[in-house]
Design a protein around this motif. Structure first.
Motif, short mmCIF file in Angstrom:
data_model
loop_
_atom_site.label_atom_id
_atom_site.label_comp_id
_atom_site.label_asym_id
_atom_site.label_seq_id
_atom_site.Cartn_x
_atom_site.Cartn_y
_atom_site.Cartn_z
N GLY A 224 0.83 -1.19 0.00
CA GLY A 224 0.00 0.00 0.00
C GLY A 224 0.87 1.24 0.00
O GLY A 224 1.77 1.38 0.83
N ARG A 225 0.62 2.13 -0.97
CA ARG A 225 1.35 3.40 -1.04
C ARG A 225 0.42 4.48 -0.52
O ARG A 225 -0.60 4.81 -1.16
N LEU A 226 0.75 5.03 0.64
CA LEU A 226 -0.08 6.03 1.29
C LEU A 226 0.42 7.42 0.91
O LEU A 226 1.56 7.77 1.20
N ARG A 227 -0.43 8.20 0.24
CA ARG A 227 -0.07 9.56 -0.18
C ARG A 227 -1.24 10.49 0.13
O ARG A 227 -2.40 10.12 -0.03
N SER A 228 -0.95 11.68 0.54
CA SER A 228 -2.01 12.64 0.81
C SER A 228 -2.67 13.08 -0.49
O SER A 228 -2.05 13.07 -1.55
N ALA A 229 -3.92 13.48 -0.39
CA ALA A 229 -4.69 13.86 -1.57
C ALA A 229 -4.16 15.17 -2.17
O ALA A 229 -3.54 15.98 -1.47
N VAL A 230 -4.40 15.35 -3.45
CA VAL A 230 -4.02 16.56 -4.17
C VAL A 230 -5.29 17.34 -4.50
O VAL A 230 -6.25 16.78 -5.03
N THR A 231 -5.28 18.63 -4.20
CA THR A 231 -6.41 19.49 -4.55
C THR A 231 -6.02 20.42 -5.69
O THR A 231 -5.07 21.19 -5.58
N PHE A 232 -6.76 20.31 -6.79
CA PHE A 232 -6.57 21.20 -7.94
C PHE A 232 -7.53 22.38 -7.80
O PHE A 232 -8.73 22.18 -7.62
N ASP A 233 -7.01 23.58 -7.88
CA ASP A 233 -7.86 24.77 -7.78
C ASP A 233 -8.74 24.90 -9.01
O ASP A 233 -8.39 24.48 -10.12
N GLY A 234 -9.90 25.53 -8.82
CA GLY A 234 -10.76 25.83 -9.95
C GLY A 234 -10.19 26.98 -10.78
O GLY A 234 -9.44 27.81 -10.28
N PHE A 235 -10.55 27.02 -12.06
CA PHE A 235 -10.07 28.09 -12.93
C PHE A 235 -11.04 28.27 -14.09
O PHE A 235 -11.87 27.40 -14.38
N SER A 236 -10.95 29.42 -14.73
CA SER A 236 -11.80 29.72 -15.88
C SER A 236 -10.96 29.89 -17.13
O SER A 236 -9.78 30.26 -17.06
N ILE A 237 -11.56 29.61 -18.28
CA ILE A 237 -10.91 29.76 -19.58
C ILE A 237 -11.79 30.69 -20.42
O ILE A 237 -13.00 30.45 -20.55
N GLU A 238 -11.21 31.75 -20.96
CA GLU A 238 -11.95 32.71 -21.75
C GLU A 238 -11.35 32.84 -23.15
O GLU A 238 -10.13 32.73 -23.33
N SER A 239 -12.20 33.04 -24.11
CA SER A 239 -11.77 33.28 -25.48
C SER A 239 -12.86 34.10 -26.19
O SER A 239 -13.98 34.21 -25.71
N SER A 240 -12.51 34.67 -27.32
CA SER A 240 -13.47 35.49 -28.06
C SER A 240 -13.15 35.41 -29.54
O SER A 240 -12.01 35.15 -29.95
N ASP A 241 -14.17 35.63 -30.36
CA ASP A 241 -14.00 35.73 -31.81
C ASP A 241 -15.05 36.72 -32.33
O ASP A 241 -15.66 37.47 -31.55
N ASN A 242 -15.28 36.71 -33.61
CA ASN A 242 -16.22 37.67 -34.20
C ASN A 242 -17.65 37.45 -33.74
O ASN A 242 -18.49 38.36 -33.80
N ASP A 243 -17.94 36.23 -33.27
CA ASP A 243 -19.31 35.92 -32.84
C ASP A 243 -19.56 36.23 -31.37
O ASP A 243 -20.70 36.12 -30.90
N GLY A 244 -18.52 36.57 -30.62
CA GLY A 244 -18.74 36.90 -29.21
C GLY A 244 -17.65 36.33 -28.32
O GLY A 244 -16.61 35.85 -28.79
N GLU A 245 -17.91 36.38 -27.00
CA GLU A 245 -16.97 35.89 -26.01
C GLU A 245 -17.49 34.58 -25.44
O GLU A 245 -18.69 34.39 -25.27
N TYR A 246 -16.54 33.70 -25.12
CA TYR A 246 -16.88 32.39 -24.59
C TYR A 246 -16.09 32.16 -23.31
O TYR A 246 -14.92 32.53 -23.21
N LYS A 247 -16.74 31.54 -22.34
CA LYS A 247 -16.10 31.29 -21.06
C LYS A 247 -16.50 29.92 -20.55
O LYS A 247 -17.67 29.53 -20.60
N SER A 248 -15.51 29.16 -20.08
CA SER A 248 -15.74 27.87 -19.43
C SER A 248 -15.12 27.91 -18.04
O SER A 248 -14.06 28.53 -17.84
N TYR A 249 -15.75 27.25 -17.11
CA TYR A 249 -15.23 27.21 -15.75
C TYR A 249 -15.11 25.77 -15.30
O TYR A 249 -16.04 24.96 -15.49
N LEU A 250 -13.96 25.43 -14.73
CA LEU A 250 -13.73 24.10 -14.19
C LEU A 250 -13.54 24.23 -12.68
O LEU A 250 -12.67 24.96 -12.22
N SER A 251 -14.37 23.55 -11.92
CA SER A 251 -14.34 23.68 -10.47
C SER A 251 -13.14 22.94 -9.88
O SER A 251 -12.48 22.14 -10.54
N SER A 252 -12.87 23.22 -8.61
CA SER A 252 -11.77 22.54 -7.92
C SER A 252 -12.09 21.06 -7.77
O SER A 252 -13.26 20.64 -7.78
#
Length: 270
Positions: A224-252
């Protein structure tokens, strides 16, 4: 299986202990104890169960980052296609360890270990829009056409190395158990696929398991390999083009890193 529960670890030890008892009674020859040897070098390779990357990929799929990125370009009757089905697993279930031990008593070894753990990584894709272009005769065979999808790609990865202290006790001539603490150094990547952040952190851990000798230098083990858990922070991704702005969010997301390792080990004693 999402974590290494104590009950599962107990079952692992009991199974290996019964195997040790069986092997030990069948071959009581003292040569398995390496008489007269006081220094030992270990080299081990193992596989993590379960594959930690599958946990990250599954989380991407749950949060909508499990889409298909594709593109197609055609020149009259010629067509060139590419497609990626996300999420993609990018880690490795392989672990490696090197160690040096000193014999304190006939059945006791103590030593130091340095190793690399199985890594976990995955990337996901969320489709935002599709575009197409056609030149020439409309219908089945235009002179030129292009179809593509665009979206947001997320990336998460963790790798680690460790230093450990190890104590091993010989239960029978062919079987032994071992246990010891570790100090883990982890590299954690989180963010967009090409613009992610990396952080380093030190965490305590541990290893405990059992092994069976196949001959004087080759052993198989489960631990058994015992390791503490890893927490990834949430973050957002934004982009835009001629049709508008787009945003995605990924939770922690918290990834439990403890797992079982199955492997083989080579020992050289002096």
């Amino acid at each position: 299986m999402t974590t290494l529960h104590p009950f599962r670890l107990l079952i692992l030890f009991l199974a290996m202990f019964l195997a040790c008892e069986s092997f030990g009674q069948a071959s009581p020859n003292e040569k398995w104890l390496l008489p007269g040897k006081t220094i030992r070098i270990r080299l081990a390779a193992s596989k993590a169960v379960p594959d930690l990357s599958d946990r990250l990929a599954g989380e991407f799929d749950k949060t909508g980052f499990g889409d298909v990125r594709s593109s197609e370009t055609g020149l009259w009757i010629l067509s060139f296609d590419s497609s990626d089905d996300y999420p993609l697993s990018e880690g490795s279930s392989l672990g490696l360890e090197f160690g040096v031990d000193y014999r304190l008593r006939p059945k006791w070894w103590v030593g130091l270990s340095v190793g690399r753990d199985a890594s976990a990584g995955a990337s996901g894709f969320r489709r935002i829009s599709s575009s197409s272009l056609s030149i020439g005769q409309p219908g089945n065979w235009p002179l030129f056409y292009s179809l593509s999808t665009s979206g947001h790609t997320a990336y998460r990865f963790v790798s680690s190395a460790y230093l450990g202290i190890r104590a091993e006790y010989q239960l029978t001539p062919r079987c032994a158990v071992h246990v010891g603490p570790t100090l883990d150094l982890r590299w954690i990547s989180n963010g967009e696929q090409f613009q992610y952040q990396v952080r380093k952190e030190w965490r305590p851990g541990g290893v405990a398991g059992a092994q069976v000798s196949l001959n004087r230098w080759l052993r198989v083990f489960a631990e058994g390999r015992l390791r503490s858990a890893v927490t990834f922070d949430g973050f957002s991704i934004e982009s835009s083009d001629n049709d508008g702005e787009y945003k995605s969010y990924l939770s922690s997301f918290t990834l439990r890193m403890s797992h079982i390792r199955l492997g083989a080990r080579v020992d050289l004693a002096f």
